[in-house]
Design a protein around this motif. Sequence first.
Motif, PDB file in Angstrom:
ATOM      1  N   ALA A  86      53.774  38.254  25.891  1.00 35.92           N
ATOM      2  CA  ALA A  86      52.947  37.566  26.886  1.00 35.92           C
ATOM      3  C   ALA A  86      52.890  38.353  28.195  1.00 35.92           C
ATOM      4  O   ALA A  86      51.833  38.426  28.844  1.00 35.92           O
ATOM      5  CB  ALA A  86      53.491  36.162  27.139  1.00 35.92           C
ATOM      6  N   GLN A  87      54.008  38.940  28.594  1.00 36.61           N
ATOM      7  CA  GLN A  87      54.030  39.739  29.828  1.00 36.61           C
ATOM      8  C   GLN A  87      53.107  40.946  29.692  1.00 36.61           C
ATOM      9  O   GLN A  87      52.399  41.329  30.639  1.00 36.61           O
ATOM     10  CB  GLN A  87      55.455  40.191  30.139  1.00 36.61           C
ATOM     11  CG  GLN A  87      55.623  40.809  31.524  1.00 36.61           C
ATOM     12  CD  GLN A  87      55.403  39.796  32.639  1.00 36.61           C
ATOM     13  OE1 GLN A  87      55.844  38.642  32.534  1.00 36.61           O
ATOM     14  NE2 GLN A  87      54.724  40.198  33.702  1.00 36.61           N
ATOM     15  N   PHE A  88      53.096  41.545  28.510  1.00 31.94           N
ATOM     16  CA  PHE A  88      52.217  42.687  28.225  1.00 31.94           C
ATOM     17  C   PHE A  88      50.746  42.279  28.366  1.00 31.94           C
ATOM     18  O   PHE A  88      49.946  42.971  29.012  1.00 31.94           O
ATOM     19  CB  PHE A  88      52.519  43.197  26.811  1.00 31.94           C
ATOM     20  CG  PHE A  88      51.499  44.122  26.219  1.00 31.94           C
ATOM     21  CD1 PHE A  88      51.017  45.223  26.920  1.00 31.94           C
ATOM     22  CD2 PHE A  88      51.016  43.901  24.936  1.00 31.94           C
ATOM     23  CE1 PHE A  88      50.082  46.079  26.359  1.00 31.94           C
ATOM     24  CE2 PHE A  88      50.087  44.750  24.362  1.00 31.94           C
ATOM     25  CZ  PHE A  88      49.607  45.834  25.084  1.00 31.94           C
ATOM     26  N   VAL A  89      50.381  41.135  27.793  1.00 34.22           N
ATOM     27  CA  VAL A  89      48.990  40.683  27.861  1.00 34.22           C
ATOM     28  C   VAL A  89      48.625  40.279  29.289  1.00 34.22           C
ATOM     29  O   VAL A  89      47.540  40.599  29.786  1.00 34.22           O
ATOM     30  CB  VAL A  89      48.744  39.519  26.887  1.00 34.22           C
ATOM     31  CG1 VAL A  89      47.312  38.991  27.020  1.00 34.22           C
ATOM     32  CG2 VAL A  89      48.993  39.967  25.452  1.00 34.22           C
ATOM     33  N   LYS A  90      49.524  39.584  29.974  1.00 38.58           N
ATOM     34  CA  LYS A  90      49.280  39.198  31.367  1.00 38.58           C
ATOM     35  C   LYS A  90      48.992  40.422  32.228  1.00 38.58           C
ATOM     36  O   LYS A  90      48.017  40.460  32.994  1.00 38.58           O
ATOM     37  CB  LYS A  90      50.481  38.443  31.940  1.00 38.58           C
ATOM     38  CG  LYS A  90      50.425  38.284  33.466  1.00 38.58           C
ATOM     39  CD  LYS A  90      51.708  37.738  34.041  1.00 38.58           C
ATOM     40  CE  LYS A  90      51.898  38.096  35.500  1.00 38.58           C
ATOM     41  NZ  LYS A  90      50.758  37.885  36.389  1.00 38.58           N
ATOM     42  N   ALA A  91      49.834  41.438  32.108  1.00 38.42           N
ATOM     43  CA  ALA A  91      49.652  42.655  32.899  1.00 38.42           C
ATOM     44  C   ALA A  91      48.322  43.320  32.579  1.00 38.42           C
ATOM     45  O   ALA A  91      47.665  43.899  33.458  1.00 38.42           O
ATOM     46  CB  ALA A  91      50.808  43.613  32.650  1.00 38.42           C
ATOM     47  N   SER A  92      47.895  43.220  31.327  1.00 34.24           N
ATOM     48  CA  SER A  92      46.645  43.847  30.904  1.00 34.24           C
ATOM     49  C   SER A  92      45.423  43.182  31.543  1.00 34.24           C
ATOM     50  O   SER A  92      44.382  43.815  31.700  1.00 34.24           O
ATOM     51  CB  SER A  92      46.521  43.789  29.375  1.00 34.24           C
ATOM     52  OG  SER A  92      47.591  44.482  28.752  1.00 34.24           O
ATOM     53  N   PHE A  93      45.548  41.903  31.922  1.00 33.83           N
ATOM     54  CA  PHE A  93      44.435  41.200  32.566  1.00 33.83           C
ATOM     55  C   PHE A  93      44.390  41.417  34.081  1.00 33.83           C
ATOM     56  O   PHE A  93      43.417  41.033  34.735  1.00 33.83           O
ATOM     57  CB  PHE A  93      44.494  39.705  32.268  1.00 33.83           C
ATOM     58  CG  PHE A  93      43.874  39.322  30.963  1.00 33.83           C
ATOM     59  CD1 PHE A  93      42.501  39.435  30.772  1.00 33.83           C
ATOM     60  CD2 PHE A  93      44.650  38.854  29.911  1.00 33.83           C
ATOM     61  CE1 PHE A  93      41.913  39.084  29.556  1.00 33.83           C
ATOM     62  CE2 PHE A  93      44.067  38.496  28.701  1.00 33.83           C
ATOM     63  CZ  PHE A  93      42.701  38.616  28.523  1.00 33.83           C
ATOM     64  N   GLY A  94      45.430  42.004  34.639  1.00 33.60           N
ATOM     65  CA  GLY A  94      45.428  42.326  36.065  1.00 33.60           C
ATOM     66  C   GLY A  94      45.233  41.105  36.946  1.00 33.60           C
ATOM     67  O   GLY A  94      45.863  40.063  36.751  1.00 33.60           O
ATOM     68  N   GLU A  95      44.297  41.186  37.903  1.00 36.11           N
ATOM     69  CA  GLU A  95      44.108  40.151  38.909  1.00 36.11           C
ATOM     70  C   GLU A  95      43.529  38.846  38.359  1.00 36.11           C
ATOM     71  O   GLU A  95      43.537  37.823  39.041  1.00 36.11           O
ATOM     72  CB  GLU A  95      43.194  40.675  40.026  1.00 36.11           C
ATOM     73  CG  GLU A  95      43.868  41.683  40.941  1.00 36.11           C
ATOM     74  CD  GLU A  95      45.098  41.082  41.610  1.00 36.11           C
ATOM     75  OE1 GLU A  95      44.995  39.991  42.195  1.00 36.11           O
ATOM     76  OE2 GLU A  95      46.176  41.709  41.523  1.00 36.11           O
ATOM     77  N   LEU A  96      43.013  38.873  37.133  1.00 32.30           N
ATOM     78  CA  LEU A  96      42.503  37.629  36.552  1.00 32.30           C
ATOM     79  C   LEU A  96      43.621  36.631  36.274  1.00 32.30           C
ATOM     80  O   LEU A  96      43.386  35.436  36.179  1.00 32.30           O
ATOM     81  CB  LEU A  96      41.741  37.917  35.252  1.00 32.30           C
ATOM     82  CG  LEU A  96      40.369  38.570  35.377  1.00 32.30           C
ATOM     83  CD1 LEU A  96      39.769  38.809  34.003  1.00 32.30           C
ATOM     84  CD2 LEU A  96      39.431  37.706  36.216  1.00 32.30           C
ATOM     85  N   CYS A  97      44.838  37.155  36.113  1.00 32.45           N
ATOM     86  CA  CYS A  97      45.999  36.296  35.846  1.00 32.45           C
ATOM     87  C   CYS A  97      46.992  36.466  36.989  1.00 32.45           C
ATOM     88  O   CYS A  97      47.756  37.429  37.019  1.00 32.45           O
ATOM     89  CB  CYS A  97      46.637  36.663  34.510  1.00 32.45           C
ATOM     90  SG  CYS A  97      48.019  35.598  34.062  1.00 32.45           S
ATOM     91  N   LYS A  98      46.964  35.538  37.930  1.00 35.43           N
ATOM     92  CA  LYS A  98      47.751  35.671  39.161  1.00 35.43           C
ATOM     93  C   LYS A  98      49.158  35.086  39.041  1.00 35.43           C
ATOM     94  O   LYS A  98      50.079  35.509  39.734  1.00 35.43           O
ATOM     95  CB  LYS A  98      47.017  34.996  40.327  1.00 35.43           C
ATOM     96  CG  LYS A  98      45.627  35.580  40.607  1.00 35.43           C
ATOM     97  CD  LYS A  98      44.943  34.842  41.733  1.00 35.43           C
ATOM     98  CE  LYS A  98      43.518  35.339  41.952  1.00 35.43           C
ATOM     99  NZ  LYS A  98      43.466  36.759  42.327  1.00 35.43           N
ATOM    100  N   GLU A  99      49.329  34.071  38.197  1.00 36.07           N
ATOM    101  CA  GLU A  99      50.616  33.386  38.095  1.00 36.07           C
ATOM    102  C   GLU A  99      51.552  34.072  37.103  1.00 36.07           C
ATOM    103  O   GLU A  99      51.108  34.806  36.220  1.00 36.07           O
ATOM    104  CB  GLU A  99      50.409  31.928  37.682  1.00 36.07           C
ATOM    105  CG  GLU A  99      50.059  30.996  38.831  1.00 36.07           C
ATOM    106  CD  GLU A  99      48.632  31.192  39.333  1.00 36.07           C
ATOM    107  OE1 GLU A  99      48.360  30.872  40.495  1.00 36.07           O
ATOM    108  OE2 GLU A  99      47.799  31.670  38.546  1.00 36.07           O
TER     109      GLU A  99
END
Length: 231
Positions: A86-99
């Motif tokens: 999940a951390q990998f995918v979150k980082a891949s979305f950049g600013e779209l995922c702020k939390e």
Amino acid sequence: MSTKVLSVGGSIVAPEGPDAEFVKKFVSMIKDYLSSHKDDRLIFVVGGGGPARIYQKAFREVTSTPDDQGTQAADWIGIMATRLNAQFVKASFGELCKEDVVTDPTAAKDFTGSILLAAGWKPGFSTDNDAVLLAEKFNADTVVNLSNIEKVYTDDPRKNPDAKPIDSISWADFRKIVGDEWTPGKNCPFDPVASKKAQELGLTVICAGGKNLDNIRAILEGRDYTGTTIK
């Protein structure tokens, strides 16, 4: 504003290790979708996939822990794999995922970005159940379950050549297929614990192939799709 919840199987993000090429295409598709659906918010709950199975197998090879303690320990190993994915995918979305990645669906707070990432919570069920709890919390009426199968079958097609694909099924009939108990690493279309909760909430779950990006977009846009609808 519409919130959609997707349970993204670990086998999609990390079949053995992380599938960077697929995640790159997935992120691109989602960004394009959100650019034309600006009122939509998406919650992705990511499973453990290959890393979870590899470490759970290794754990069972090196330990003689009693069954009850061993099951809980194996579950925690799988949960940690979901958090890495999940951390990998979150980082891949950049600013779209702020939390930060959500690890307790009951404590999740409203989010300011377009995307929220979540991972495993605690032993006793898979990330499918976390997706159902997040759907309840954010008033989503559907969970899209993405895995390495395009439809649910009447039986395991790898073992039973007479198994038939299912387009639509009731929760009562679906739960006869998956049973009522969860074991770490269990391979089933939708977690039995999550299925019970989804039925109680009156949720619709769509099971579909996670690699077919055009089909995923069709589901998000309410168009015809390939998959199994459970309700």
